[in-house]
Design a protein around this motif. Structure first.
Motif, PDB file in Angstrom:
ATOM      1  N   MET A 187     -68.468  84.045-139.204  1.00 56.00           N
ATOM      2  CA  MET A 187     -68.445  84.413-140.622  1.00 56.00           C
ATOM      3  C   MET A 187     -68.278  83.175-141.503  1.00 56.00           C
ATOM      4  O   MET A 187     -69.007  82.996-142.487  1.00 56.00           O
ATOM      5  CB  MET A 187     -67.302  85.395-140.891  1.00 56.00           C
ATOM      6  N   TYR A 188     -67.362  82.306-141.149  1.00 56.80           N
ATOM      7  CA  TYR A 188     -67.115  81.121-141.962  1.00 56.80           C
ATOM      8  C   TYR A 188     -68.177  80.047-141.729  1.00 56.80           C
ATOM      9  O   TYR A 188     -68.442  79.234-142.610  1.00 56.80           O
ATOM     10  CB  TYR A 188     -65.703  80.595-141.714  1.00 56.80           C
ATOM     11  N   PHE A 189     -68.799  80.049-140.561  1.00 59.56           N
ATOM     12  CA  PHE A 189     -69.928  79.157-140.310  1.00 59.56           C
ATOM     13  C   PHE A 189     -71.046  79.464-141.303  1.00 59.56           C
ATOM     14  O   PHE A 189     -71.597  78.564-141.951  1.00 59.56           O
ATOM     15  CB  PHE A 189     -70.415  79.330-138.866  1.00 59.56           C
ATOM     16  N   LEU A 192     -73.858  78.764-146.606  1.00 62.34           N
ATOM     17  CA  LEU A 192     -74.208  79.336-147.909  1.00 62.34           C
ATOM     18  C   LEU A 192     -73.705  78.433-149.034  1.00 62.34           C
ATOM     19  O   LEU A 192     -74.416  78.201-150.013  1.00 62.34           O
ATOM     20  CB  LEU A 192     -73.618  80.737-148.053  1.00 62.34           C
ATOM     21  N   SER A 193     -72.508  77.904-148.886  1.00 64.55           N
ATOM     22  CA  SER A 193     -71.972  76.992-149.897  1.00 64.55           C
ATOM     23  C   SER A 193     -72.806  75.722-149.989  1.00 64.55           C
ATOM     24  O   SER A 193     -73.087  75.230-151.084  1.00 64.55           O
ATOM     25  CB  SER A 193     -70.516  76.640-149.579  1.00 64.55           C
ATOM     26  N   ASN A 246     -81.040  83.815-149.788  1.00 61.90           N
ATOM     27  CA  ASN A 246     -81.244  85.239-149.514  1.00 61.90           C
ATOM     28  C   ASN A 246     -81.166  85.551-148.025  1.00 61.90           C
ATOM     29  O   ASN A 246     -80.555  86.542-147.622  1.00 61.90           O
ATOM     30  CB  ASN A 246     -82.590  85.708-150.082  1.00 61.90           C
ATOM     31  N   PHE A 247     -81.783  84.726-147.197  1.00 61.83           N
ATOM     32  CA  PHE A 247     -81.729  84.968-145.761  1.00 61.83           C
ATOM     33  C   PHE A 247     -80.314  84.780-145.211  1.00 61.83           C
ATOM     34  O   PHE A 247     -79.887  85.519-144.326  1.00 61.83           O
ATOM     35  CB  PHE A 247     -82.719  84.084-145.008  1.00 61.83           C
ATOM     36  N   LEU A 248     -79.582  83.802-145.726  1.00 58.62           N
ATOM     37  CA  LEU A 248     -78.197  83.625-145.277  1.00 58.62           C
ATOM     38  C   LEU A 248     -77.336  84.818-145.657  1.00 58.62           C
ATOM     39  O   LEU A 248     -76.476  85.245-144.886  1.00 58.62           O
ATOM     40  CB  LEU A 248     -77.600  82.339-145.849  1.00 58.62           C
ATOM     41  N   LEU A 249     -77.559  85.373-146.837  1.00 54.76           N
ATOM     42  CA  LEU A 249     -76.820  86.573-147.228  1.00 54.76           C
ATOM     43  C   LEU A 249     -77.158  87.738-146.301  1.00 54.76           C
ATOM     44  O   LEU A 249     -76.281  88.539-145.948  1.00 54.76           O
ATOM     45  CB  LEU A 249     -77.108  86.937-148.681  1.00 54.76           C
ATOM     46  N   THR A 250     -78.410  87.822-145.854  1.00 53.82           N
ATOM     47  CA  THR A 250     -78.810  88.861-144.900  1.00 53.82           C
ATOM     48  C   THR A 250     -78.123  88.654-143.558  1.00 53.82           C
ATOM     49  O   THR A 250     -77.604  89.606-142.955  1.00 53.82           O
ATOM     50  CB  THR A 250     -80.344  88.854-144.713  1.00 53.82           C
ATOM     51  N   VAL A 251     -78.095  87.418-143.085  1.00 57.42           N
ATOM     52  CA  VAL A 251     -77.436  87.110-141.810  1.00 57.42           C
ATOM     53  C   VAL A 251     -75.935  87.373-141.917  1.00 57.42           C
ATOM     54  O   VAL A 251     -75.319  87.893-140.979  1.00 57.42           O
ATOM     55  CB  VAL A 251     -77.726  85.652-141.395  1.00 57.42           C
ATOM     56  N   MET A 252     -75.343  87.060-143.070  1.00 59.10           N
ATOM     57  CA  MET A 252     -73.917  87.334-143.260  1.00 59.10           C
ATOM     58  C   MET A 252     -73.652  88.838-143.245  1.00 59.10           C
ATOM     59  O   MET A 252     -72.620  89.287-142.733  1.00 59.10           O
ATOM     60  CB  MET A 252     -73.430  86.709-144.568  1.00 59.10           C
ATOM     61  N   SER A 257     -79.103  79.861-133.787  1.00 58.83           N
ATOM     62  CA  SER A 257     -80.472  80.383-133.764  1.00 58.83           C
ATOM     63  C   SER A 257     -80.790  81.147-135.042  1.00 58.83           C
ATOM     64  O   SER A 257     -81.882  81.010-135.602  1.00 58.83           O
ATOM     65  CB  SER A 257     -80.675  81.305-132.561  1.00 58.83           C
ATOM     66  N   LEU A 258     -79.844  81.971-135.512  1.00 59.27           N
ATOM     67  CA  LEU A 258     -80.053  82.699-136.764  1.00 59.27           C
ATOM     68  C   LEU A 258     -80.243  81.749-137.935  1.00 59.27           C
ATOM     69  O   LEU A 258     -81.105  81.961-138.795  1.00 59.27           O
ATOM     70  CB  LEU A 258     -78.875  83.642-137.045  1.00 59.27           C
ATOM     71  N   LEU A 259     -79.450  80.685-137.960  1.00 61.78           N
ATOM     72  CA  LEU A 259     -79.572  79.704-139.030  1.00 61.78           C
ATOM     73  C   LEU A 259     -80.927  79.011-138.969  1.00 61.78           C
ATOM     74  O   LEU A 259     -81.594  78.826-139.999  1.00 61.78           O
ATOM     75  CB  LEU A 259     -78.443  78.685-138.927  1.00 61.78           C
ATOM     76  N   MET A 260     -81.372  78.657-137.775  1.00 63.14           N
ATOM     77  CA  MET A 260     -82.669  78.003-137.623  1.00 63.14           C
ATOM     78  C   MET A 260     -83.805  78.942-138.018  1.00 63.14           C
ATOM     79  O   MET A 260     -84.774  78.526-138.670  1.00 63.14           O
ATOM     80  CB  MET A 260     -82.845  77.545-136.179  1.00 63.14           C
ATOM     81  N   VAL A 261     -83.688  80.207-137.661  1.00 57.86           N
ATOM     82  CA  VAL A 261     -84.706  81.195-138.042  1.00 57.86           C
ATOM     83  C   VAL A 261     -84.780  81.306-139.561  1.00 57.86           C
ATOM     84  O   VAL A 261     -85.876  81.416-140.128  1.00 57.86           O
ATOM     85  CB  VAL A 261     -84.416  82.564-137.386  1.00 57.86           C
ATOM     86  N   CYS A 262     -83.618  81.264-140.227  1.00 54.96           N
ATOM     87  CA  CYS A 262     -83.614  81.302-141.693  1.00 54.96           C
ATOM     88  C   CYS A 262     -84.430  80.152-142.268  1.00 54.96           C
ATOM     89  O   CYS A 262     -85.276  80.346-143.139  1.00 54.96           O
ATOM     90  CB  CYS A 262     -82.189  81.230-142.237  1.00 54.96           C
TER      91      CYS A 262
END
Length: 194
Positions: A26-28, A33-34, A79-85, A110-115
């Motif tokens: 969550m904090y990652f 996002l920040s 937007n994608f980071l908010l979706t992953v969060m 992997s989720l971050l890279m996909v974003c």
């Protein structure tokens, strides 16, 4: 407002990086996002502030293209980071016993890279076409106000909405600021002794 956005997001990143209790998925994602919000606002706001100061309204074609590219890149990534969060929170709430198995560090990376990959592929070609097409016949003052709200106010509120509501972030920030105050006092005492 720009300085508040920049410093608020930077403090969240520093708090998450320095506190080992916050090294969770969550904090990652919150720290990413920040970072994206800092990049997002830094894409347009400095040029806008310069234009306000100099009363100029000129931007080169290459400057416009690069600014729009990075603006669209960071908006999409936001937007994608908010979706992953949201998915991270779903996994934490609906599958609490399997949360650490589902959201392991490899999967988070992997989720971050996909974003990033999705944003680059989606906005690289289409973003330029939309914003370089003929200008719509809308009120420029209304468009300017909407742009400022979207590019300044929303990223400024994100640290408060996502970070400072968290008790863990508040505690990490207190530790970070007290550590800085402790070091400042030690340096001051050292200078006085000299």
């Amino acid at each position: 407002m720009y300085l508040l956005t920049f410093s608020g997001n930077l403090f969240i990143i520093l708090a998450i990086v320095t506190d080992s209790h916050l090294h969770t998925p969550m904090y990652f994602f919150l720290s990413n996002l920040s970072f994206v919000d800092i990049c997002f606002t830094s894409t347009t706001i400095p040029k806008m502030l310069l234009n306000l100061q100099t009363q100029g309204k000129v931007i080169t074609y290459a400057g416009c293209l690069s600014q729009m590219y990075f603006f669209l890149l960071f908006v999409g990534l936001d937007n994608f980071l908010l979706t992953v969060m949201a998915y991270d929170q779903f996994a934490a709430i609906c599958h609490p016993l399997h949360y650490m198995v589902i959201m392991n560090p490899k999967f988070c990376a992997s989720l971050l890279m996909v974003c990033w990959v999705l944003i680059v592929s989606l906005f690289y070609g289409t973003g330029f076409g939309v914003y370089l097409s003929s200008a719509a016949s809308q009120n420029s003052r209304t468009m300017a106000i909407a742009s400022v709200v979207y590019t300044v106010v929303t990223p400024m509120l994100n640290p408060f909405i996502y970070g400072l509501r968290s008790r863990d972030i508040k505690l990490a920030l207190r530790k970070l600021l007290s550590r800085k105050t402790f070091f400042d006092k030690k340096i001051l005492c050292f200078k006085i002794k000299m």
